[in-house]
Motif scaffolding. Structure first.
Motif, PDB file in Angstrom:
ATOM      1  N   VAL A  98      59.766 -38.756  61.130  1.00  0.00           N
ATOM      2  CA  VAL A  98      59.557 -38.801  59.682  1.00  0.00           C
ATOM      3  C   VAL A  98      58.086 -38.649  59.304  1.00  0.00           C
ATOM      4  CG1 VAL A  98      59.858 -40.180  57.588  1.00  0.00           C
ATOM      5  CG2 VAL A  98      61.611 -40.232  59.372  1.00  0.00           C
ATOM      6  N   THR A  99      57.246 -39.576  59.788  1.00  0.00           N
ATOM      7  CA  THR A  99      55.863 -39.610  59.320  1.00  0.00           C
ATOM      8  C   THR A  99      55.056 -38.402  59.797  1.00  0.00           C
ATOM      9  OG1 THR A  99      55.955 -42.022  59.277  1.00  0.00           O
ATOM     10  CG2 THR A  99      53.773 -41.012  59.226  1.00  0.00           C
ATOM     11  N   LEU A 100      55.133 -38.076  61.083  1.00  0.00           N
ATOM     12  CA  LEU A 100      54.378 -36.921  61.563  1.00  0.00           C
ATOM     13  C   LEU A 100      54.899 -35.630  60.946  1.00  0.00           C
ATOM     14  CD1 LEU A 100      53.684 -37.607  65.356  1.00  0.00           C
ATOM     15  CD2 LEU A 100      52.214 -38.021  63.376  1.00  0.00           C
ATOM     16  N   LYS A 101      56.180 -35.592  60.664  1.00  0.00           N
ATOM     17  CA  LYS A 101      56.748 -34.399  60.021  1.00  0.00           C
ATOM     18  C   LYS A 101      56.124 -34.172  58.655  1.00  0.00           C
ATOM     19  CE  LYS A 101      61.199 -32.165  59.111  1.00  0.00           C
ATOM     20  NZ  LYS A 101      62.670 -32.308  59.199  1.00  0.00           N
ATOM     21  N   LYS A 102      55.805 -35.263  57.964  1.00  0.00           N
ATOM     22  CA  LYS A 102      55.198 -35.148  56.625  1.00  0.00           C
ATOM     23  C   LYS A 102      53.822 -34.505  56.673  1.00  0.00           C
ATOM     24  CE  LYS A 102      57.604 -39.117  54.574  1.00  0.00           C
ATOM     25  NZ  LYS A 102      57.444 -40.482  54.026  1.00  0.00           N
ATOM     26  N   ILE A 103      53.162 -34.605  57.817  1.00  0.00           N
ATOM     27  CA  ILE A 103      51.836 -33.983  57.928  1.00  0.00           C
ATOM     28  C   ILE A 103      51.886 -32.711  58.779  1.00  0.00           C
ATOM     29  CG2 ILE A 103      50.590 -36.128  57.522  1.00  0.00           C
ATOM     30  CD1 ILE A 103      50.111 -36.380  60.492  1.00  0.00           C
ATOM     31  N   GLY A 104      53.100 -32.185  58.975  1.00  0.00           N
ATOM     32  CA  GLY A 104      53.238 -30.863  59.560  1.00  0.00           C
ATOM     33  C   GLY A 104      53.412 -30.793  61.056  1.00  0.00           C
ATOM     34  N   ILE A 105      53.695 -31.937  61.709  1.00  0.00           N
ATOM     35  CA  ILE A 105      53.938 -31.936  63.150  1.00  0.00           C
ATOM     36  C   ILE A 105      55.428 -32.171  63.378  1.00  0.00           C
ATOM     37  CG2 ILE A 105      53.428 -33.035  65.373  1.00  0.00           C
ATOM     38  CD1 ILE A 105      50.748 -33.933  64.182  1.00  0.00           C
ATOM     39  N   ASP A 106      56.099 -31.187  63.934  1.00  0.00           N
ATOM     40  CA  ASP A 106      57.529 -31.301  64.195  1.00  0.00           C
ATOM     41  C   ASP A 106      57.786 -31.902  65.570  1.00  0.00           C
ATOM     42  OD1 ASP A 106      58.475 -30.276  61.773  1.00  0.00           O
ATOM     43  OD2 ASP A 106      58.228 -28.210  62.463  1.00  0.00           O
ATOM     44  N   CYS A 107      58.914 -32.576  65.696  1.00  0.00           N
ATOM     45  CA  CYS A 107      59.287 -33.186  66.978  1.00  0.00           C
ATOM     46  C   CYS A 107      60.730 -32.830  67.315  1.00  0.00           C
ATOM     47  CB  CYS A 107      59.136 -34.709  66.919  1.00  0.00           C
ATOM     48  SG  CYS A 107      59.578 -35.539  68.465  1.00  0.00           S
TER      49      CYS A 107
END
Length: 432
Positions: free
Chosen positions: A121-130
């Motif tokens: 969730v959080t890293l996705k918001k800043i453009g890092i996909d997992c």
């Protein structure tokens, strides 16, 4: 493997880091100061330009904090470490130090719920996909998740709370074939039971709030670098380390700091800009815990093995997950990576399902229901209702969390008292 001139882990726990000089305190002192004095402007300027080592503001470095970081680095067999204000901050910094917007990471799905949420969730918001993968999948299956912009592979030595044991050599092999580092959270195993660098991992993280502290007195985290990953060999993937940093007049971390580049960058860039430094007092408390780590961890493991055996033989228990049990799915991996014991945490469920599991917990006497895990006191938690409450049923299943799963953190009390408390709670909750 221990180097010929290196002390044993037991001695490093006590003597590592702080070395008192003549007239200095034998015990690591608390440098409870935000700032440090210099005699000339040039002296201070050289520190800001990273031309000299020294202290000027505790958000970046502090003598108490650095001493404890050095001890943890030695325990893990790494070249350098940085302490953070929590284990979550350590996980975040470990990724942000090498990944940014437009990048991708891969993680085992069997990880702590907070880390799962951070990555999904959080890293996705800043453009890092997992992409989350089954750690027990074949190398071929895991390989399919890699992309040109993948920057790291992540897993936990012993997952929280599912207790899956990571095949570190397999993960390291896959990561290195794709030119990325393997980051391993070693919180539950601690370096007493497993040193992931010896199996090919590149970076290790910890929630030092757990066994390293051991007394639930401070919240903290750590990142340790092995110094083995060749960032320059994959320079295009990691420009933050291998190209000029304009905020330091074009300095290139790998050129100036060599094997210490990763930790230096995390310190002078991420910690400078985002904070999350632990207080010197918290680091002092952490150091006291580290001094007995080598004594406490074997007792945790010994007690947990006896409790796991008791639960495994009890007809009211539906299932037990602890790698000490010979029929456990991860027993063989535990024998390989954790021959001296895994950890004090057990996962199990009652035949009555979720509701009965909750009733059981409510009837415990001295075993406490707490959010915490891995300290001296035996405690219990229901992940689906507590730490993983924010996850959907589908995400719970993906993370290996069943609705009836109870996470029991076995402490270092008398094991007969622990078992007796479990017995009486079972009798009340099941009526048997």
């Amino acid at each position: 493997m221990k180097k010929n001139n290196e002390l044993n882990l037991e001695t490093i726990c006590i003597q590592g880091g702080w070395k008192a000089k003549k007239g200095e305190p034998q015990v690591l002192p608390i440098y409870q100061s935000t700032t440090f004095r210099y005699e000339t402007s040039d002296q201070m300027g050289r520190l800001f330009d990273l031309e000299e080592e020294g202290y000027f503001y505790t958000r970046l470095q502090n003598p108490t904090n650095d001493t404890v970081a050095k001890k943890i680095a030695r325990l893990e067999g790494g070249v350098a470490a940085i302490l953070t204000s929590s284990g979550q901050a350590a996980s975040m910094y470990a990724i942000l130090n090498i990944a940014g917007a437009g990048d991708h990471i891969i993680s085992s799905c069997n990880i702590y719920g907070g880390t799962f949420n951070l990555f999904s969730v959080t890293l996705k918001k800043i453009g890092i996909d997992c992409t989350f993968i089954d750690p027990d999948a074949s190398e071929e299956e895991i390989q399919k998740s890699f992309k040109p912009n993948t920057k790291a592979l992540f897993g936990e030595t012993i997952s929280n709370p599912g207790l899956a044991i990571l095949d570190i050599e397999k993960f390291a092999r896959i990561a290195h074939q794709n030119g990325v580092p393997l980051i391993v959270d070693n919180t539950f195993a601690t370096p007493i039971n497993c040193r992931p660098f010896e199996w090919g991992a590149d970076i290790v993280t910890h929630s030092t709030s757990k066994y390293m502290d051991g007394h639930a007195t401070q919240v903290g985290g750590a990142i340790v670098d092995s110094g083995n990953f060749d960032w320059d060999a994959h320079a295009d993937k990691f420009p933050g380390l291998t190209s000029p940093d304009e905020s330091y007049h074009g300095l290139i971390y790998t050129k100036k700091f060599g094997p210490n580049a990763y930790i230096v960058k995390a310190t002078v860039q991420l910690m400078r800009d985002m904070g999350s430094i632990p207080s010197p007092f918290n680091c002092f408390l952490l150091n006291l815990g580290l001094e007995t780590l080598h004594l406490r961890v074997p007792r945790h493991c010994e007690n947990a093995e006896k409790v796991a055996a008791f639960l495994n033989d009890d007809p009211r228990i539906a299932w037990v997950n602890h790698s000490s049990l010979e029929d456990n799915k991860y027993h063989a991996l535990a024998q390989k990576y954790l021959p001296n014991g895994s950890c004090g945490v057990i996962a199990f469920g009652l035949k009555g399902g979720r509701d009965e599991s909750i009733r059981f917990m409510d009837n415990l006497k001295f075993i406490s229901i707490v959010t915490h895990v891995a300290d001296a006191r035996t405690c219990v938690l229901h992940p689906a209702s507590h730490t993983h409450r924010q996850l959907s049923d589908e995400q719970l299943k993906e993370a290996g969390i069943s609705p009836d799963l109870i996470r029991l953190s076995v402490g270092i009390e008398n094991v007969n008292d622990i078992i007796n408390d479990i017995k009486q709670a079972l009798e009340i909750s099941t009526g048997k």
